[in-house]
Write an enzyme that holds these catalytic residues in place. Structure first.
Site, PDB file in Angstrom:
ATOM      1  N   SER A  19     -22.779 -38.075  32.963  1.00  0.00           N
ATOM      2  CA  SER A  19     -22.366 -36.728  32.554  1.00  0.00           C
ATOM      3  C   SER A  19     -22.281 -35.778  33.748  1.00  0.00           C
ATOM      4  CB  SER A  19     -23.317 -36.179  31.488  1.00  0.00           C
ATOM      5  OG  SER A  19     -24.628 -36.032  31.984  1.00  0.00           O
ATOM      6  N   ASN A  20     -23.152 -35.925  34.733  1.00  0.00           N
ATOM      7  CA  ASN A  20     -23.036 -35.103  35.941  1.00  0.00           C
ATOM      8  C   ASN A  20     -21.814 -35.494  36.759  1.00  0.00           C
ATOM      9  OD1 ASN A  20     -25.179 -33.075  36.223  1.00  0.00           O
ATOM     10  ND2 ASN A  20     -26.570 -34.813  36.046  1.00  0.00           N
ATOM     11  N   MET A  98     -30.604 -44.725  39.503  1.00  0.00           N
ATOM     12  CA  MET A  98     -32.016 -44.988  39.224  1.00  0.00           C
ATOM     13  C   MET A  98     -32.695 -45.872  40.277  1.00  0.00           C
ATOM     14  SD  MET A  98     -32.249 -43.072  36.708  1.00  0.00           S
ATOM     15  CE  MET A  98     -33.946 -43.391  36.254  1.00  0.00           C
ATOM     16  N   ARG A  99     -32.171 -45.851  41.477  1.00  0.00           N
ATOM     17  CA  ARG A  99     -32.801 -46.619  42.557  1.00  0.00           C
ATOM     18  C   ARG A  99     -33.092 -45.709  43.745  1.00  0.00           C
ATOM     19  NH1 ARG A  99     -32.186 -52.295  41.571  1.00  0.00           N
ATOM     20  NH2 ARG A  99     -30.818 -52.612  39.781  1.00  0.00           N
ATOM     21  N   ASN A 115     -28.890 -35.349  45.635  1.00  0.00           N
ATOM     22  CA  ASN A 115     -29.377 -35.842  44.345  1.00  0.00           C
ATOM     23  C   ASN A 115     -29.721 -34.653  43.461  1.00  0.00           C
ATOM     24  OD1 ASN A 115     -30.400 -37.856  42.469  1.00  0.00           O
ATOM     25  ND2 ASN A 115     -32.445 -37.178  43.031  1.00  0.00           N
ATOM     26  N   HIS A 117     -32.335 -33.529  40.222  1.00  0.00           N
ATOM     27  CA  HIS A 117     -33.564 -33.954  39.560  1.00  0.00           C
ATOM     28  C   HIS A 117     -33.915 -32.963  38.458  1.00  0.00           C
ATOM     29  CE1 HIS A 117     -37.367 -36.067  39.174  1.00  0.00           C
ATOM     30  NE2 HIS A 117     -37.962 -34.888  39.079  1.00  0.00           N
ATOM     31  N   ASP A 153     -37.534 -37.992  45.621  1.00  0.00           N
ATOM     32  CA  ASP A 153     -37.334 -36.598  45.205  1.00  0.00           C
ATOM     33  C   ASP A 153     -38.025 -35.634  46.167  1.00  0.00           C
ATOM     34  OD1 ASP A 153     -35.948 -37.524  42.915  1.00  0.00           O
ATOM     35  OD2 ASP A 153     -37.829 -37.763  41.834  1.00  0.00           O
ATOM     36  N   GLN A 179     -29.921 -30.666  30.815  1.00  0.00           N
ATOM     37  CA  GLN A 179     -28.619 -31.216  31.211  1.00  0.00           C
ATOM     38  C   GLN A 179     -27.523 -30.157  31.242  1.00  0.00           C
ATOM     39  OE1 GLN A 179     -28.118 -34.849  28.703  1.00  0.00           O
ATOM     40  NE2 GLN A 179     -28.127 -35.892  30.671  1.00  0.00           N
ATOM     41  N   GLU A 182     -27.926 -28.704  34.535  1.00  0.00           N
ATOM     42  CA  GLU A 182     -27.496 -29.661  35.560  1.00  0.00           C
ATOM     43  C   GLU A 182     -25.985 -29.611  35.754  1.00  0.00           C
ATOM     44  OE1 GLU A 182     -30.819 -33.246  35.092  1.00  0.00           O
ATOM     45  OE2 GLU A 182     -28.765 -33.555  34.420  1.00  0.00           O
TER      46      GLU A 182
END
Length: 209
Positions: A19-20, A98-99, A115, A117, A153, A179, A182
């Site tokens: 979605s981002n 997710m890594r 990134n 968060h 992060d 979200q 975001e």
């Protein structure tokens, strides 16, 4: 955005629905970002982020399987860095990736990986930050866009925006409200980077507008 404005080439890494990624694609299409997404990569073969990119005519590829859950093997991350470099990518955007990014990507794109968060860092780093916020009982959480470094992060903060936590919030309702923020904050951070408006001094990111 004028027709002769310089447009940076953006690569997006993601693991989920994207979605981002969609918010950034829309902002580029609307001329709000002087940028163009040229490659989308995912570590999940059937991640919807890949379909989103293909629907827009953007090259989208599965990175390939990994024996690890939280990182890629160095050789595979080297391949990712090579694919991004060959596509002429100037900014790498992590959108639900997710890594943990390791040395191969950090070396290839120093100061050029960002990134998002779902908390006001340094509070609640790591996974499912909205659930961490609810468990802790905070009244305010939020969203942070930051440069990526070797930590989790932990890189210099570009932008932050607060999101209230309501007494009747569930993890789902709080996450949905985060979200929304975001999808506003991430395109703005990408716009600032593309426009050359960000300067990093130690842990401080200065916005030149």
């Amino acid at each position: 955005m004028s027709g002769d404005a310089r447009v940076i080439r953006i690569g997006i890494l993601g693991s989920g629905k994207g979605s981002n990624c969609a918010a950034i694609l829309d902002a580029c299409a609307a001329g709000k970002i002087a940028g163009k997404v040229v490659l989308v990569l995912s570590d999940v073969a059937d991640a919807f982020i890949l379909e989103r990119a293909r629907q827009k005519g953007i090259e989208a590829r599965f990175i390939g399987p990994s024996q690890f859950k939280t990182k890629l093997e160095p050789e595979r991350e080297e391949q990712v860095a090579r694919q991004l470099t060959e596509a002429g990518v100037e900014l790498v955007v992590l959108a639900g990736y997710m890594r943990v990014v390791k040395a191969p990507l950090l070396r290839a794109f120093p100061g050029r990986i960002i990134n998002i968060h779902p908390s006001l860092l340094p509070s609640f780093p790591g996974l499912r930050a909205w659930e961490q916020a609810l468990r802790y009982g905070v009244r305010i959480t939020g969203v942070t866009v930051h440069f990526v470094d070797e930590g989790v992060d932990s890189g210099p903060i570009i932008l932050q925006s607060a999101v209230p936590v309501f007494p009747n919030d569930t993890p789902e309702s709080l996450h949905a409200r985060i979200q929304v923020t975001e999808h506003q904050l991430y395109p703005e951070a990408v716009r600032l980077f593309a426009a050359g408006k960000l300067r990093v001094a130690g842990r401080t990111v200065k916005v030149l507008e």
